[in-house]
Design a protein around this motif. Structure first.
Motif, mmCIF file in Angstrom:
data_model
loop_
_atom_site.group_PDB
_atom_site.id
_atom_site.type_symbol
_atom_site.label_atom_id
_atom_site.label_comp_id
_atom_site.label_asym_id
_atom_site.label_seq_id
_atom_site.Cartn_x
_atom_site.Cartn_y
_atom_site.Cartn_z
ATOM 1 N N GLU A 1 55.451 40.188 59.468
ATOM 2 C CA GLU A 1 54.004 39.636 59.249
ATOM 3 C C GLU A 1 53.615 38.525 60.095
ATOM 4 O OE1 GLU A 1 54.423 39.343 54.895
ATOM 5 O OE2 GLU A 1 53.483 41.344 54.675
ATOM 6 N N TYR B 1 48.928 40.114 59.067
ATOM 7 C CA TYR B 1 48.983 39.997 57.864
ATOM 8 C C TYR B 1 47.557 38.836 57.301
ATOM 9 C CZ TYR B 1 49.590 37.680 53.417
ATOM 10 O OH TYR B 1 49.458 37.060 51.984
ATOM 11 N N ARG C 1 37.659 41.991 58.413
ATOM 12 C CA ARG C 1 37.382 43.330 57.358
ATOM 13 C C ARG C 1 37.788 44.468 58.006
ATOM 14 N NH1 ARG C 1 31.375 44.507 57.286
ATOM 15 N NH2 ARG C 1 32.077 45.030 59.164
ATOM 16 N N ASP D 1 41.572 45.023 58.529
ATOM 17 C CA ASP D 1 42.262 45.229 57.058
ATOM 18 C C ASP D 1 43.342 44.022 57.193
ATOM 19 O OD1 ASP D 1 42.745 46.205 54.860
ATOM 20 O OD2 ASP D 1 44.289 47.549 55.382
ATOM 21 N N ARG E 1 44.725 41.028 55.531
ATOM 22 C CA ARG E 1 44.864 40.959 54.020
ATOM 23 C C ARG E 1 44.655 39.600 53.440
ATOM 24 N NH1 ARG E 1 50.840 42.868 52.762
ATOM 25 N NH2 ARG E 1 51.120 42.664 54.988
ATOM 26 N N HIS E 2 44.703 38.606 54.177
ATOM 27 C CA HIS E 2 44.626 37.246 53.795
ATOM 28 C C HIS E 2 43.857 36.261 54.938
ATOM 29 C CE1 HIS E 2 45.966 33.371 51.337
ATOM 30 N NE2 HIS E 2 44.603 33.569 51.593
ATOM 31 N N PRO F 1 39.422 39.191 51.834
ATOM 32 C CA PRO F 1 40.279 38.376 51.000
ATOM 33 C C PRO F 1 40.508 37.053 51.563
ATOM 34 C CG PRO F 1 41.392 40.424 51.353
ATOM 35 C CD PRO F 1 40.304 40.202 52.523
ATOM 36 N N GLU G 1 49.005 35.952 47.534
ATOM 37 C CA GLU G 1 47.605 36.233 47.124
ATOM 38 C C GLU G 1 47.127 35.151 46.022
ATOM 39 O OE1 GLU G 1 47.446 40.226 45.485
ATOM 40 O OE2 GLU G 1 47.981 41.181 47.250
#
Length: 328
Positions: A10, A80, A118, A121, A123-124, A172, A230
């Motif tokens: 990651e 990631y 976006r 993809d 994730r954070h 996110p 998250e």
């Protein structure tokens, strides 16, 4: 709260990796004894000396430009997380200045980064942002309105506006509100000698405290947020290292330097009148910091910041290490 277990594949992509904030996060990731992440350092000039130094330290260096959405999309592919910061004060050519304001540049760049994250993809995302000063000042003319009548402190207000671009893109995101840098206090806003040779700190804060932080602590705190998985997605995390008055800053400087530093603040109107580029904007900024200091301080939970970054430095700790950088 336990730290999330991460697969070593990651990666965190860091925009502006050779800059002040981005560089701090790259160094924090590389120095992390837990080795929770790999780091992809994003820069417009991967062949430059600063980028090569990061590569030598173990970062993956990738070329991309905030003005080129497609390049960001490629740079974010497979990561990631991503740290996104824009530089309102970036050097620009006359043609670039004529084409768009610095605030419009930041808004466009933030939109590019949000859409790229976006599409890749991610994730954070951590978006480095600031407060909107306009609700505090309201519609009054007690401070000048700048940037074609849109903003009071453009480098604050535009970043705050850009928050919605990440929300609209459905990314996110953690909204990381930063603040004044300790580094400014050995640089352009540090104490200077008066006509009698005495050191004088003229920071235009009156008797109000200013929240400040070391740049390295911004990076370490961002790493702490990524390390919690998250938990902070969708949340605003406002940070600082310490809140001190000008008199307290001067007293600390006096102790460390071994000679008196006097606090004699400029008032805001005087600061705005100095005539250098950005004087009005910075005068407005300091007036906002001073008048809104109670809310600004309440919004910064220093216990949480220390939890995310146990190495958080007080001003005394930082200045003791860095006082030799003061031009005196």
């Amino acid at each position: 709260m336990t730290i999330k277990e991460f697969d070593m594949t990651e990666t965190i992509a860091v925009v502006g990796a050779t800059g002040i904030q981005g560089g701090g996060l790259v160094r924090a990731i590389l120095a992390d004894p837990a080795r929770r992440f790999a780091v992809r350092a994003i820069t417009r000039n991967p062949n430059g000396a600063a980028a090569q130094k990061l590569a030598d330290a173990g970062a993956e260096v990738v070329a991309a430009d905030l003005d080129d959405e497609d390049s960001l999309r490629k740079a974010f592919d497979g990561v990631y997380g991503a740290y996104v910061v824009t530089n309102y004060f970036a050097e620009r050519t006359e043609a670039e200045v004529a084409a768009r304001s610095a605030a419009d540049m930041e808004l466009e760049q933030a939109g590019n980064a949000a859409r790229a994250a976006r599409d890749a993809d991610v994730r954070h995302v951590i978006w480095s942002t600031l407060e909107d000063t306009r609700p505090h000042f309201g519609d009054t003319d007690r401070v000048p309105t700048l940037d074609d009548g849109r903003y009071k402190v453009p480098h604050f207000d535009a970043k705050s506006e850009a928050d919605d671009l990440f929300r609209q893109a459905g990314v996110p995101t953690t909204f990381l509100r930063t603040t004044f840098y300790y580094e400014n206090l050995v640089d352009s806003l540090g104490p200077a000698r008066d006509a009698d040779g005495h050191l004088v700190l003229t920071l235009p804060m009156g008797d109000s405290p200013i929240n400040a932080i070391a740049v390295e602590d911004i990076g370490r705190t961002a790493l702490g947020i990524f390390g919690r998985g998250e938990e902070f997605i969708g949340r605003t995390v406002a940070i600082a290292g310490q809140a001190l008055t000008g008199a307290e800053l001067a007293a600390t400087m006096s102790d460390v330097l071994g000679e008196p530093v006097t606090y004699a603040p400029h008032d805001w109107d005087a600061f705005r009148s100095f005539g250098f580029e950005g004087a009005a904007e910075f005068g407005n900024m300091f007036q906002y910091y001073a008048e809104n200091h109670e809310q600004f301080t309440r919004d910064r939970d220093l216990d949480l910041v220390r939890e995310l970054n146990p190495q958080l430095q007080s001003f005394r700790e930082w200045f003791t290490e860095h006082h030799t950088e003061l031009a005196r």
